[in-house]
Design a protein around this motif. Structure first.
Motif, PDB file in Angstrom:
ATOM      1  N   PHE A  14       0.861  -1.184   0.000  1.00  0.00           N
ATOM      2  CA  PHE A  14       0.000   0.000   0.000  1.00  0.00           C
ATOM      3  C   PHE A  14       0.891   1.225   0.000  1.00  0.00           C
ATOM      4  N   ASN A  15       0.853   1.980  -1.111  1.00  0.00           N
ATOM      5  CA  ASN A  15       1.856   3.025  -1.263  1.00  0.00           C
ATOM      6  C   ASN A  15       1.388   4.050  -2.298  1.00  0.00           C
ATOM      7  N   GLY A  16       2.186   5.113  -2.430  1.00  0.00           N
ATOM      8  CA  GLY A  16       1.915   6.130  -3.424  1.00  0.00           C
ATOM      9  C   GLY A  16       2.059   5.569  -4.832  1.00  0.00           C
ATOM     10  N   VAL A  17       1.174   5.970  -5.720  1.00  0.00           N
ATOM     11  CA  VAL A  17       1.163   5.423  -7.085  1.00  0.00           C
ATOM     12  C   VAL A  17       2.429   5.760  -7.863  1.00  0.00           C
ATOM     13  N   PRO A  18       2.838   7.031  -7.953  1.00  0.00           N
ATOM     14  CA  PRO A  18       4.048   7.315  -8.747  1.00  0.00           C
ATOM     15  C   PRO A  18       5.296   6.674  -8.170  1.00  0.00           C
ATOM     16  N   GLU A  19       5.421   6.653  -6.846  1.00  0.00           N
ATOM     17  CA  GLU A  19       6.586   6.046  -6.209  1.00  0.00           C
ATOM     18  C   GLU A  19       6.645   4.546  -6.496  1.00  0.00           C
ATOM     19  N   SER A  20       5.510   3.873  -6.377  1.00  0.00           N
ATOM     20  CA  SER A  20       5.469   2.424  -6.580  1.00  0.00           C
ATOM     21  C   SER A  20       5.805   2.059  -8.025  1.00  0.00           C
ATOM     22  N   LYS A  21       5.227   2.780  -8.975  1.00  0.00           N
ATOM     23  CA  LYS A  21       5.501   2.496 -10.379  1.00  0.00           C
ATOM     24  C   LYS A  21       6.960   2.772 -10.721  1.00  0.00           C
ATOM     25  N   TYR A  22       7.517   3.809 -10.134  1.00  0.00           N
ATOM     26  CA  TYR A  22       8.926   4.163 -10.371  1.00  0.00           C
ATOM     27  C   TYR A  22       9.845   3.053  -9.861  1.00  0.00           C
ATOM     28  N   ILE A  23       9.588   2.575  -8.651  1.00  0.00           N
ATOM     29  CA  ILE A  23      10.421   1.525  -8.061  1.00  0.00           C
ATOM     30  C   ILE A  23      10.245   0.209  -8.813  1.00  0.00           C
ATOM     31  N   TRP A  24       8.994  -0.117  -9.183  1.00  0.00           N
ATOM     32  CA  TRP A  24       8.732  -1.399  -9.837  1.00  0.00           C
ATOM     33  C   TRP A  24       9.464  -1.515 -11.164  1.00  0.00           C
ATOM     34  N   ARG A  25       9.573  -0.414 -11.898  1.00  0.00           N
ATOM     35  CA  ARG A  25      10.276  -0.439 -13.186  1.00  0.00           C
ATOM     36  C   ARG A  25      11.739  -0.863 -13.033  1.00  0.00           C
ATOM     37  N   GLN A  26      12.296  -0.673 -11.846  1.00  0.00           N
ATOM     38  CA  GLN A  26      13.703  -0.997 -11.630  1.00  0.00           C
ATOM     39  C   GLN A  26      13.935  -2.462 -11.281  1.00  0.00           C
ATOM     40  N   VAL A  27      12.880  -3.173 -10.871  1.00  0.00           N
ATOM     41  CA  VAL A  27      13.099  -4.527 -10.351  1.00  0.00           C
ATOM     42  C   VAL A  27      12.429  -5.639 -11.157  1.00  0.00           C
ATOM     43  N   SER A  28      11.395  -5.317 -11.940  1.00  0.00           N
ATOM     44  CA  SER A  28      10.694  -6.413 -12.618  1.00  0.00           C
ATOM     45  C   SER A  28       9.905  -5.906 -13.821  1.00  0.00           C
TER      46      SER A  28
END
Length: 255
Positions: A185-199
């Motif tokens: 459960f997190n901020g939308v832009p932050e989560s999408k930004y982080i996810w692009r780096q890992v998977s």
């Protein structure tokens, strides 16, 4: 009559002393070094370690506001709870990105909102539509420790056993990939930004279930002059499109 004249004279001296004190205070402020400390967490793309102009959306916006207001800024990256305690207990200390919640209201001087932040649940295989469905579906939910969204989960009736507060250095995206948590459960832009780096796996997102402004705030004990100057500067950055351009640059730029 003599008594009345003495009273008038005493009142005149008091007013003059007050005006002189105010003038000296203003002169001292103008002559003092205009450098202030800004505290923030490592939370890309909102705030992160880096050189000036590459510290995230809200940190860069705060830096631009400081320049407009005629100040200099020293940034400090701390775990989020420690950053909040440091600023609350200090004087003339700045903090970003802080959501304005009832339990925080009296602890800070609120300068100006920099951007709005949507929050949602993210998972790999179980999309939910509401907080009620999330309570029934998820056994363990990653959430930032000391964040507004952590408080929201408790307010929505989630059991403490369902909430996994993330400490600094813990990667929620990796935890989701490894199955250590069911959702995030997190901020939308932050989560999408982080996810692009890992998977490259598809990330399921709930509807936006929480929205709040992210503020530039100051210690409770904060110079009114600094507050006025920075508030006007942030408003200028909104009017001239500077903050909008920062958002677009960080959320669309390749990693």
């Amino acid at each position: 009559m003599d008594h009345l004249n003495r009273l008038r004279g005493s009142l005149f001296k008091s007013v003059c002393a007050l005006l002189l004190y105010s003038l000296l205070d203003t002169v001292a402020w103008a002559a003092s070094p205009r450098a202030f400390d800004l505290y923030m967490p490592e939370a890309p793309p909102l705030s992160m370690a880096g050189v000036a102009g590459q510290q995230g959306i809200v940190a860069d916006a705060a830096g631009q506001a400081m320049v407009l207001a005629g100040y200099r800024m020293n940034t400090h990256i701390l775990p989020w709870l420690r950053a909040q305690r440091t600023v609350q207990q200090g004087q003339n200390m700045l903090i970003v990105p802080l959501s304005r919640t009832p339990d925080r209201e009296a602890a800070y001087t609120w300068i100006a909102p920099i951007m709005s932040m949507d929050r949602a649940f993210f998972s790999l295989d179980q999309r939910v539509e509401s907080f009620a469905q999330a309570r029934r579906t998820y056994h363990r939910i990653a959430v930032g420790m000391g964040s507004a969204q952590e408080r929201k989960l408790y307010d929505e009736g989630f059991d403490a056993s369902q909430i996994y507060p993330l400490r600094i250095g813990e990667n929620p995206a990796q935890m989701l990939l490894l199955g250590r948590v069911d959702a995030w459960f997190n901020g939308v832009p932050e989560s999408k930004y982080i996810w692009r780096q890992v998977s490259e796996r598809p990330l399921l997102m709930s509807p936006v279930l929480m929205t709040s402004d992210l503020y530039l705030a100051c210690s409770k004990s904060c110079s009114p002059q600094m507050v006025r100057s920075l508030r006007e500067a942030v408003q200028t950055l909104h009017r001239d499109g500077s903050i909008k351009r920062l958002v677009e640059r960080y959320l669309t730029a390749p990693l």
